[in-house]
Design a protein around this motif. Structure first.
Motif, PDB file in Angstrom:
ATOM      1  N   THR A  16       0.851  -1.187   0.000  1.00  0.00           N
ATOM      2  CA  THR A  16       0.000   0.000   0.000  1.00  0.00           C
ATOM      3  C   THR A  16       0.888   1.240   0.000  1.00  0.00           C
ATOM      4  O   THR A  16       2.084   1.168   0.297  1.00  0.00           O
ATOM      5  CB  THR A  16      -0.903   0.029   1.249  1.00  0.00           C
ATOM      6  OG1 THR A  16      -0.086   0.167   2.405  1.00  0.00           O
ATOM      7  CG2 THR A  16      -1.762  -1.231   1.351  1.00  0.00           C
ATOM      8  N   ALA A  17       0.298   2.364  -0.306  1.00  0.00           N
ATOM      9  CA  ALA A  17       1.046   3.625  -0.282  1.00  0.00           C
ATOM     10  C   ALA A  17       1.530   3.924   1.131  1.00  0.00           C
ATOM     11  O   ALA A  17       2.636   4.419   1.326  1.00  0.00           O
ATOM     12  CB  ALA A  17       0.175   4.765  -0.803  1.00  0.00           C
ATOM     13  N   ARG A  83      -1.871   9.306  -2.069  1.00  0.00           N
ATOM     14  CA  ARG A  83      -2.495   7.970  -2.084  1.00  0.00           C
ATOM     15  C   ARG A  83      -2.621   7.414  -0.671  1.00  0.00           C
ATOM     16  O   ARG A  83      -3.614   6.786  -0.328  1.00  0.00           O
ATOM     17  CB  ARG A  83      -1.702   7.012  -2.970  1.00  0.00           C
ATOM     18  CG  ARG A  83      -1.927   7.268  -4.436  1.00  0.00           C
ATOM     19  CD  ARG A  83      -1.527   6.102  -5.297  1.00  0.00           C
ATOM     20  NE  ARG A  83      -0.380   5.374  -4.801  1.00  0.00           N
ATOM     21  CZ  ARG A  83       0.677   5.051  -5.534  1.00  0.00           C
ATOM     22  NH1 ARG A  83       0.735   5.377  -6.789  1.00  0.00           N
ATOM     23  NH2 ARG A  83       1.673   4.382  -4.996  1.00  0.00           N
ATOM     24  N   GLU A  87      -5.956   6.200   1.315  1.00  0.00           N
ATOM     25  CA  GLU A  87      -6.068   4.904   1.983  1.00  0.00           C
ATOM     26  C   GLU A  87      -6.500   5.079   3.434  1.00  0.00           C
ATOM     27  O   GLU A  87      -7.349   4.344   3.931  1.00  0.00           O
ATOM     28  CB  GLU A  87      -4.721   4.169   1.950  1.00  0.00           C
ATOM     29  CG  GLU A  87      -4.326   3.660   0.592  1.00  0.00           C
ATOM     30  CD  GLU A  87      -2.922   3.088   0.568  1.00  0.00           C
ATOM     31  OE1 GLU A  87      -2.493   2.667  -0.514  1.00  0.00           O
ATOM     32  OE2 GLU A  87      -2.252   3.045   1.619  1.00  0.00           O
TER      33      GLU A  87
END
Length: 99
Positions: A16-17, A83, A87
């Motif tokens: 994930t970012a 991002r 999230e």
């Protein structure tokens, strides 16, 4: 950098970012540890900025970040931070829905 050197190819990994940001910060911390500064104890943020201006430290950091597929310039870092914020917002919405 010391420690254990792995001789294993893991291949592409989806992260994930938020995870990518954590890894980038960890890498920067490790490079900073390799290039100690006199202000590390008293003013660590300033010491980090000054270490980042050291061409050798900056080159090492960019090289390692690029090898890991992480952001190597300000534009890429802003994009990954955006991002990560999305999230986090999505995770917060899911958390509120469960309660």
């Amino acid at each position: 950098m010391g420690g254990l050197e792995l001789k294993v190819t893991l291949g592409p990994v989806d992260v994930t970012a938020t995870q990518a940001l954590h890894v980038a910060r960890h890498v920067a911390d490790r490079i900073g540890a390799e290039h100690p500064h006199a202000l590390d104890e008293d003013m660590p943020r300033l010491a980090g900025r000054l270490t980042g201006r050291d061409p050798d430290a900056a080159d090492e950091l960019r090289e390692l970040l690029a090898a890991l597929g992480l952001p190597t310039n300000a534009r890429q870092l802003r994009a990954i931070k955006a991002r990560a914020a999305l999230e986090q917002a999505a995770a917060n919405r899911k958390s509120k829905e469960r309660t």
